[in-house]
Design a protein around this motif. Sequence first.
Motif, PDB file in Angstrom:
ATOM      1  N   TYR A  40       0.911  -1.241   0.084  1.00  0.00           N
ATOM      2  CA  TYR A  40       0.215   0.025   0.011  1.00  0.00           C
ATOM      3  C   TYR A  40       1.264   1.313   0.129  1.00  0.00           C
ATOM      4  O   TYR A  40       0.918   2.165  -1.017  1.00  0.00           O
ATOM      5  CB  TYR A  40      -0.976   0.122   1.269  1.00  0.00           C
ATOM      6  N   ARG A  41       1.939   1.395   1.021  1.00  0.00           N
ATOM      7  CA  ARG A  41       2.303   2.693   1.249  1.00  0.00           C
ATOM      8  C   ARG A  41       3.539   2.865   0.305  1.00  0.00           C
ATOM      9  O   ARG A  41       4.339   3.983   0.212  1.00  0.00           O
ATOM     10  CB  ARG A  41       2.875   3.038   2.292  1.00  0.00           C
ATOM     11  N   ARG A  42       4.116   1.963  -0.595  1.00  0.00           N
ATOM     12  CA  ARG A  42       5.045   2.245  -1.579  1.00  0.00           C
ATOM     13  C   ARG A  42       4.486   1.772  -2.988  1.00  0.00           C
ATOM     14  O   ARG A  42       5.287   1.823  -3.997  1.00  0.00           O
ATOM     15  CB  ARG A  42       6.279   1.435  -1.284  1.00  0.00           C
ATOM     16  N   SER A  43       3.286   1.368  -2.835  1.00  0.00           N
ATOM     17  CA  SER A  43       2.701   0.920  -4.106  1.00  0.00           C
ATOM     18  C   SER A  43       3.860  -0.435  -4.654  1.00  0.00           C
ATOM     19  O   SER A  43       4.135  -0.615  -5.835  1.00  0.00           O
ATOM     20  CB  SER A  43       2.278   1.661  -5.418  1.00  0.00           C
ATOM     21  N   ASP A  44       4.041  -1.136  -3.772  1.00  0.00           N
ATOM     22  CA  ASP A  44       5.236  -1.983  -3.951  1.00  0.00           C
ATOM     23  C   ASP A  44       4.614  -3.482  -4.119  1.00  0.00           C
ATOM     24  O   ASP A  44       4.490  -4.242  -3.313  1.00  0.00           O
ATOM     25  CB  ASP A  44       6.393  -2.117  -2.802  1.00  0.00           C
ATOM     26  N   VAL A  45       3.940  -3.620  -5.325  1.00  0.00           N
ATOM     27  CA  VAL A  45       3.082  -4.544  -5.620  1.00  0.00           C
ATOM     28  C   VAL A  45       2.885  -4.744  -7.295  1.00  0.00           C
ATOM     29  O   VAL A  45       3.088  -3.982  -8.066  1.00  0.00           O
ATOM     30  CB  VAL A  45       1.668  -4.232  -5.254  1.00  0.00           C
ATOM     31  N   ARG A 109       4.813  -6.454  -1.264  1.00  0.00           N
ATOM     32  CA  ARG A 109       5.715  -6.559   0.124  1.00  0.00           C
ATOM     33  C   ARG A 109       5.071  -5.806   1.296  1.00  0.00           C
ATOM     34  O   ARG A 109       4.223  -5.193   1.067  1.00  0.00           O
ATOM     35  CB  ARG A 109       6.981  -5.738  -0.195  1.00  0.00           C
TER      36      ARG A 109
ATOM     37  N   ILE B  33      -6.273  -1.086   4.526  1.00  0.00           N
ATOM     38  CA  ILE B  33      -7.011  -0.595   3.361  1.00  0.00           C
ATOM     39  C   ILE B  33      -7.757  -1.684   2.756  1.00  0.00           C
ATOM     40  O   ILE B  33      -7.036  -2.652   2.146  1.00  0.00           O
ATOM     41  CB  ILE B  33      -6.380   0.241   2.423  1.00  0.00           C
ATOM     42  N   GLY B  39      -7.213   3.437  -3.251  1.00  0.00           N
ATOM     43  CA  GLY B  39      -5.853   3.814  -2.410  1.00  0.00           C
ATOM     44  C   GLY B  39      -5.157   2.855  -2.666  1.00  0.00           C
ATOM     45  O   GLY B  39      -3.785   2.978  -2.794  1.00  0.00           O
ATOM     46  N   TYR B  40      -5.520   1.539  -2.643  1.00  0.00           N
ATOM     47  CA  TYR B  40      -4.361   0.568  -2.812  1.00  0.00           C
ATOM     48  C   TYR B  40      -4.386  -0.167  -4.207  1.00  0.00           C
ATOM     49  O   TYR B  40      -2.942   0.162  -4.695  1.00  0.00           O
ATOM     50  CB  TYR B  40      -4.933  -0.822  -1.895  1.00  0.00           C
ATOM     51  N   SER B  43      -3.084   2.986  -6.350  1.00  0.00           N
ATOM     52  CA  SER B  43      -2.439   3.997  -5.568  1.00  0.00           C
ATOM     53  C   SER B  43      -2.796   5.388  -5.870  1.00  0.00           C
ATOM     54  O   SER B  43      -2.235   6.405  -5.860  1.00  0.00           O
ATOM     55  CB  SER B  43      -0.762   3.823  -6.139  1.00  0.00           C
ATOM     56  N   PHE B 169       2.511   7.778  -3.383  1.00  0.00           N
ATOM     57  CA  PHE B 169       3.302   6.193  -3.074  1.00  0.00           C
ATOM     58  C   PHE B 169       3.522   5.849  -4.251  1.00  0.00           C
ATOM     59  O   PHE B 169       3.807   4.337  -4.374  1.00  0.00           O
ATOM     60  CB  PHE B 169       2.107   5.352  -2.425  1.00  0.00           C
ATOM     61  N   HIS B 170       3.733   6.406  -5.285  1.00  0.00           N
ATOM     62  CA  HIS B 170       4.363   5.665  -6.722  1.00  0.00           C
ATOM     63  C   HIS B 170       5.933   5.759  -6.521  1.00  0.00           C
ATOM     64  O   HIS B 170       6.620   6.676  -6.990  1.00  0.00           O
ATOM     65  CB  HIS B 170       4.077   6.867  -7.731  1.00  0.00           C
ATOM     66  N   TRP B 171       6.102   4.652  -5.896  1.00  0.00           N
ATOM     67  CA  TRP B 171       7.703   4.242  -5.415  1.00  0.00           C
ATOM     68  C   TRP B 171       8.335   3.402  -6.142  1.00  0.00           C
ATOM     69  O   TRP B 171       9.458   3.023  -6.026  1.00  0.00           O
ATOM     70  CB  TRP B 171       7.758   3.913  -3.924  1.00  0.00           C
ATOM     71  N   GLY B 172       7.691   2.804  -7.377  1.00  0.00           N
ATOM     72  CA  GLY B 172       8.227   1.847  -8.005  1.00  0.00           C
ATOM     73  C   GLY B 172       9.834   2.201  -8.544  1.00  0.00           C
ATOM     74  O   GLY B 172      10.740   1.179  -8.533  1.00  0.00           O
ATOM     75  N   THR B 175      11.916   2.476  -5.453  1.00  0.00           N
ATOM     76  CA  THR B 175      12.255   0.807  -4.822  1.00  0.00           C
ATOM     77  C   THR B 175      13.340   0.257  -5.739  1.00  0.00           C
ATOM     78  O   THR B 175      14.101  -0.499  -5.280  1.00  0.00           O
ATOM     79  CB  THR B 175      10.805   0.011  -4.955  1.00  0.00           C
TER      80      THR B 175
END
Lengths: 321, 321
Positions: A40-45, A109, B33, B39-40, B43, B169-172, B175
């Motif tokens: 959820y909080r890093r959209s690490d999916v 994650r 969530i 939100g999930y 994102s 949270f767009h951390w791709g 990450t």
Amino acid sequence: MQTPEKTIPAAPEYESGAAYIDGAFMPVIQAAIPVLHGGYRRSDVTYDVVGVWDGNFFRLDDHIARFRASIRALHMEPAESDAEIIEILHRLVALAGLRSAYVSMECLRGAPKPGLPRHPANCRSYLSCHAIPWQSVATHEMFERGMHLMISSVLRIPPESFDPTVKNFHWGDLTRSMFEAKAAGADYSVLLDSDGNITEGPGFNVFCIRDSVVVCPARGALKGITQKSVLELCDELGLKSEVRDITAEEFRNADEIFTCTTAGGVMPASRIDGRRLNNDRPGPISTRLKDLFWSKRTEGWHASPVRYELAAKVASCPDPS
Amino acid sequence: MQTPEKTIPAAPEYESGAAYIDGAFMPVIQAAIPVLHGGYRRSDVTYDVVGVWDGNFFRLDDHIARFRASIRALHMEPAESDAEIIEILHRLVALAGLRSAYVSMECLRGAPKPGLPRHPANCRSYLSCHAIPWQSVATHEMFERGMHLMISSVLRIPPESFDPTVKNFHWGDLTRSMFEAKAAGADYSVLLDSDGNITEGPGFNVFCIRDSVVVCPARGALKGITQKSVLELCDELGLKSEVRDITAEEFRNADEIFTCTTAGGVMPASRIDGRRLNNDRPGPISTRLKDLFWSKRTEGWHASPVRYELAAKVASCPDPS
């Protein structure tokens, strides 16, 4: 086409859908991701969606293979094997009693293991899957009149930032473009890359047709499984197809345009940026492809029958909580 | 500096943190969530993080103003006013009994209202907030020896796709760059834009110093509140500062580099792409800024004391479930 009726009885709590998270089955309305988890909080999916139509999965092995490749690309290691994921998906559709379903598989994650630095390598990954009633990107009205598309001013997140072939929830660009489309009176947006070439729309691939040649973008978009299916149908119909760059200009001036995705199949468009295609109706080649797609689905093309008997196995398990 | 000890008694279930979701308070380990919410799964969320140090929020009004601007940019409309959000955050820190805390406020979209098309405009938005014990991007060891940074080959998601000043949270990309940094033996990555200019790192802004001029990027990054604070400290110390483009080359050849964020404050670096700065230690100007930042915090700079008395108000409420 009409969505086939639900004919399998489901327990009342599973009527809106069934979910599986990290080992436990539950009604989809109870399925949630902890706010401290990276999914959820890093959209690490990463995720994949496979369709079930009239009791059959479509190209399930292709979806599983793409999902596994995406999982590897993100350095994730869920506990379940491919065979186990397949069994979970069958069971979810069976539990929800759905003859036609939207079936999502997600690998995400969690939170860093206690005492370790905030690095994604320090987080375990796990699966979240669910089956809910069939969904379509295009409404019944859009299928009738053709979708109204617009080319957005928002650029698709580039492959240099996030690989679009790893299916992901980084939808900020797509969401922004959907508000732009709504304001312009269009149903959906199509996004360009920074070179001005067509990529994809919110949840679908795109094709255009000029002089009977069916073309889709080579880069900057998900390698869609419905897109791949459409290219196979072109061969079957003796239509020439090309996978290459498409400029905004070429797209706007196409004879026909259609979109495609698991959630909707082949969806013809009738407008692009206000310009009317085919007298404001779905185009003839797009319609042939759509009809062939569904007739072949009905005949069992790439079909895996849902193992509805698996519902009983879960229903008799003790409550996982 | 040492994190101040927790001195406020909390109910056992709140010891790992407290959360608020859409009207209800709960222990943070229960906060989650739904998998069907945007939100999930899109994102479709913006957030902000405010720090509490030794019983005081830092620049709470600035964080609330930025959060509200981000909410508006995403066309969201949570039920709570700014004043109500502030009270919720105070209450969360009080409930968790934290003297120093990482306090997150998030606004996200739910699922489309039944019967309406799958458009974000058809989803209601709501708040999710939580307070957990203080976190730092830099570990104690990194503060001692200086952070080891590398310039990643991954490009930051560009403003043309998603506005980086709307915290998200767009951390791709971030990450992916963290795995690259780990493989290279660095602590953290710094990302470039497509023009080759420095943007930011995973969860922090960056500065470099050359000939005593303190410089940070003008574009492609969050407008950090710690960054803003550092620019104020430069004025106070009579140091010249500039907000402008910084090439990778300039960054690599800087006299000093430091990063900054709510979760860590000012964090000096000692290596960039393997090159050692300041004899492999935190630089003198970076250290002056870090020390002044914390001494002013201790003196009450931009401080709002946590209203710990609010804990009782929630604790006596009936269970929201």
